[in-house]
Design a protein around this motif. Structure first.
Motif, mmCIF file in Angstrom:
data_model
loop_
_atom_site.group_PDB
_atom_site.id
_atom_site.type_symbol
_atom_site.label_atom_id
_atom_site.label_comp_id
_atom_site.label_asym_id
_atom_site.label_seq_id
_atom_site.Cartn_x
_atom_site.Cartn_y
_atom_site.Cartn_z
ATOM 1 N N VAL A 11 80.648 37.124 72.975
ATOM 2 C CA VAL A 11 81.283 37.944 74.003
ATOM 3 C C VAL A 11 81.673 39.287 73.391
ATOM 4 O O VAL A 11 82.192 39.343 72.280
ATOM 5 C CB VAL A 11 82.523 37.238 74.591
ATOM 6 C CG1 VAL A 11 83.188 38.110 75.646
ATOM 7 C CG2 VAL A 11 82.136 35.888 75.174
ATOM 8 N N LEU A 12 81.440 40.359 74.119
ATOM 9 C CA LEU A 12 81.660 41.696 73.580
ATOM 10 C C LEU A 12 81.990 42.676 74.693
ATOM 11 O O LEU A 12 81.839 42.368 75.881
ATOM 12 C CB LEU A 12 80.408 42.155 72.822
ATOM 13 C CG LEU A 12 79.069 42.003 73.575
ATOM 14 C CD1 LEU A 12 78.716 43.272 74.318
ATOM 15 C CD2 LEU A 12 77.962 41.609 72.617
ATOM 16 N N LEU A 13 82.468 43.853 74.314
ATOM 17 C CA LEU A 13 82.621 44.953 75.262
ATOM 18 C C LEU A 13 81.279 45.653 75.353
ATOM 19 O O LEU A 13 80.705 46.030 74.328
ATOM 20 C CB LEU A 13 83.708 45.924 74.793
ATOM 21 C CG LEU A 13 85.123 45.362 74.662
ATOM 22 C CD1 LEU A 13 86.083 46.444 74.187
ATOM 23 C CD2 LEU A 13 85.609 44.776 75.980
ATOM 24 N N SER A 36 82.969 62.781 69.882
ATOM 25 C CA SER A 36 82.672 61.369 70.158
ATOM 26 C C SER A 36 83.960 60.605 70.412
ATOM 27 O O SER A 36 85.041 61.020 69.989
ATOM 28 C CB SER A 36 81.915 60.734 68.991
ATOM 29 O OG SER A 36 82.720 60.728 67.822
ATOM 30 N N HIS A 37 83.805 59.477 71.102
ATOM 31 C CA HIS A 37 84.974 58.664 71.445
ATOM 32 C C HIS A 37 84.539 57.205 71.494
ATOM 33 O O HIS A 37 83.363 56.892 71.706
ATOM 34 C CB HIS A 37 85.543 59.087 72.800
ATOM 35 C CG HIS A 37 87.009 58.827 72.951
ATOM 36 N ND1 HIS A 37 87.519 57.552 73.155
ATOM 37 C CD2 HIS A 37 88.076 59.652 72.921
ATOM 38 C CE1 HIS A 37 88.832 57.630 73.261
ATOM 39 N NE2 HIS A 37 89.200 58.887 73.120
ATOM 40 N N THR A 64 79.439 47.757 67.796
ATOM 41 C CA THR A 64 79.925 46.992 68.943
ATOM 42 C C THR A 64 81.305 46.405 68.713
ATOM 43 O O THR A 64 81.638 45.997 67.600
ATOM 44 C CB THR A 64 78.934 45.850 69.254
ATOM 45 O OG1 THR A 64 77.619 46.400 69.355
ATOM 46 C CG2 THR A 64 79.299 45.140 70.531
ATOM 47 N N PHE A 65 82.098 46.352 69.776
ATOM 48 C CA PHE A 65 83.370 45.634 69.762
ATOM 49 C C PHE A 65 83.104 44.189 70.189
ATOM 50 O O PHE A 65 82.850 43.921 71.369
ATOM 51 C CB PHE A 65 84.373 46.262 70.735
ATOM 52 C CG PHE A 65 84.963 47.560 70.263
ATOM 53 C CD1 PHE A 65 85.910 47.580 69.248
ATOM 54 C CD2 PHE A 65 84.584 48.762 70.843
ATOM 55 C CE1 PHE A 65 86.462 48.779 68.821
ATOM 56 C CE2 PHE A 65 85.136 49.960 70.431
ATOM 57 C CZ PHE A 65 86.076 49.970 69.410
ATOM 58 N N PHE A 113 81.814 50.962 75.680
ATOM 59 C CA PHE A 113 82.666 50.963 74.486
ATOM 60 C C PHE A 113 81.804 50.858 73.236
ATOM 61 O O PHE A 113 80.896 50.025 73.168
ATOM 62 C CB PHE A 113 83.635 49.772 74.529
ATOM 63 C CG PHE A 113 84.393 49.652 75.817
ATOM 64 C CD1 PHE A 113 85.663 50.185 75.941
ATOM 65 C CD2 PHE A 113 83.840 49.008 76.922
ATOM 66 C CE1 PHE A 113 86.370 50.077 77.133
ATOM 67 C CE2 PHE A 113 84.528 48.885 78.120
ATOM 68 C CZ PHE A 113 85.805 49.425 78.219
ATOM 69 N N ARG A 114 82.123 51.686 72.236
ATOM 70 C CA ARG A 114 81.451 51.586 70.939
ATOM 71 C C ARG A 114 82.456 51.865 69.834
ATOM 72 O O ARG A 114 83.332 52.724 69.984
ATOM 73 C CB ARG A 114 80.274 52.561 70.853
ATOM 74 C CG ARG A 114 79.150 52.205 71.820
ATOM 75 C CD ARG A 114 77.931 53.067 71.662
ATOM 76 N NE ARG A 114 76.956 52.804 72.724
ATOM 77 C CZ ARG A 114 75.836 53.492 72.898
ATOM 78 N NH1 ARG A 114 75.542 54.488 72.071
ATOM 79 N NH2 ARG A 114 75.008 53.179 73.883
ATOM 80 N N ASN A 115 82.305 51.142 68.763
ATOM 81 C CA ASN A 115 83.253 51.222 67.649
ATOM 82 C C ASN A 115 82.948 52.462 66.813
ATOM 83 O O ASN A 115 82.404 52.377 65.712
ATOM 84 C CB ASN A 115 83.164 49.952 66.809
ATOM 85 C CG ASN A 115 84.249 49.891 65.755
ATOM 86 O OD1 ASN A 115 85.220 50.641 65.808
ATOM 87 N ND2 ASN A 115 84.100 49.003 64.792
ATOM 88 N N GLU A 116 83.311 53.612 67.352
ATOM 89 C CA GLU A 116 83.044 54.882 66.692
ATOM 90 C C GLU A 116 84.352 55.613 66.436
ATOM 91 O O GLU A 116 85.335 55.437 67.144
ATOM 92 C CB GLU A 116 82.118 55.747 67.554
ATOM 93 C CG GLU A 116 80.747 55.133 67.793
ATOM 94 C CD GLU A 116 79.858 56.029 68.640
ATOM 95 O OE1 GLU A 116 80.337 57.112 69.043
ATOM 96 O OE2 GLU A 116 78.705 55.648 68.902
ATOM 97 N N ALA A 117 84.344 56.462 65.420
ATOM 98 C CA ALA A 117 85.522 57.281 65.109
ATOM 99 C C ALA A 117 85.728 58.305 66.220
ATOM 100 O O ALA A 117 84.781 58.913 66.716
ATOM 101 C CB ALA A 117 85.331 57.978 63.771
#
Length: 339
Positions: free
Chosen positions: A162-164, A201-202, A153-154, A192-196
């Motif tokens: 609070v997060l995206l 994937s994005h 998570t961002f 949104f996900r904190n992925e490479a």
């Protein structure tokens, strides 16, 4: 002689036209190499000395009047042409306009919305910047729950609450809090996900999640709804549901469609099995209903979710998810016929 010149001065002052041809004739008559001024200047040597001063002044006045008249009319004609050129000749064929196209993500999203709208689902939307309750806790993911690690998570650094949003399930929570059953809604949106970032994937992608809550809703209703969707979206009438795990549904399943093995592409995208995973689904966990003030003893429901990019990649045989975000005109122009 001076009286004759004064008559020409009056003629020059009175002259007016909007045509270039008439202006040119006037210029030649007065200022040309064989014009009136040329003749009057040639006559100057024959004028008596006592009249030369007056004669010269009158000739110069005629010259000035004629030159000023030519210049003023030229300016007026040019200004008129510039004004009309703003619109140009309206009878001429127009320049061809480049026809734009919708983004493939928008095309697929609209198709999904249309399919579910035909069976009574409305569209709900919510904020992309969420709080912990709507994104996690209300969905049966309390603090320190290990399943939170399923989604990188961002978080907002100054406020860890609070997060995206990591899924559009948060929109469903808000919808359940604000509405009473029966509920039948789909929630498309960006997540949104904190992925490479890679070809598969994005860190930014789009989802469509669906929710149906009413009395006596069963897993059979879920399967029939998904079968209808796959027939309409892909033209495929064979699906299977494999047991899976999602914190907010129980039981949970992954949905596969039988894509087939007719071509080399079919072998490649299905890894030789003919089956292709398209979404996750399940019956809404009773804890989620309680968190949203819905009585789980009276109501049941199902939920499902799919990635729009994944569907678009299947439909259009796009091999790299990054193509959706690079705004390459050559790529986007291929979808003009899909509007």
């Amino acid at each position: 002689m001076t009286d004759k010149i004064r008559q020409y001065i009056a003629e020059a002052e009175a002259f007016h036209t909007t045509k270039k041809e008439e202006l040119e004739a006037f210029r030649i008559k007065f200022l040309g190499s064989k014009g009136l001024l040329k003749d009057f200047f040639a006559e100057f040597k024959n004028v008596p000395n006592e009249l030369k001063k007056e004669f010269g002044q009158v000739i110069n006045e005629l010259k000035t009047k004629a030159e000023d008249k030519v210049k003023s009319i030229q300016d007026a004609i040019e200004n008129s042409q510039q004004s009309s050129s703003v619109y140009g000749d309206l009878t001429r064929p127009a320049e061809p306009l480049e026809i734009g196209s919708r983004h493939p993500i928008s095309i697929v999203k609209n198709q999904i919305v249309d399919i579910f709208s035909n069976i009574g689902f409305n569209v709900s939307e919510g904020p992309e910047i969420e709080d912990d309750w709507h994104n996690f806790t209300a969905l049966n993911l309390p603090e320190y729950h290990p399943a939170r690690d399923m989604q990188d998570t961002f978080f907002i650094q100054t406020n860890p609450d609070v997060l995206l949003r990591t899924h559009t399930s948060s929109v469903q929570v808000r919808y359940m809090e604000a509405s009473k059953p029966p509920i039948r809604t789909i929630s498309p949106g960006r997540v949104f996900r904190n992925e490479a970032v890679s070809s598969r994937s994005h860190c930014i992608f789009h989802q469509v999640e669906g929710l149906y809550i009413d009395k006596d809703v069963s897993f059979a209703d879920l399967k029939q709804t998904l079968l209808y969707f796959t027939k309409e979206m892909f033209g495929k009438s064979k699906i299977r549901l494999r047991p899976s795990y999602f914190p907010f549904t129980e039981p949970s399943a992954e949905v596969d469609i039988y894509w087939g093995l007719k071509t080399e592409t079919d072998y490649r995208i299905t890894k030789g099995t003919g089956w292709l995973e398209i979404m996750g689904c399940g019956m809404v966990d009773p804890n989620v209903l309680k968190n949203c003030n819905i009585n789980p003893d009276e109501y049941t429901g199902f939920a499902f979710g799919m990635g729009i990019e994944r569907i678009a990649m299947l439909l259009y045989q796009i091999g790299d998810i990054r193509m959706f975000y690079e705004n390459d005109v050559r790529f986007l122009e291929q979808f003009k016929a899909s509007i």
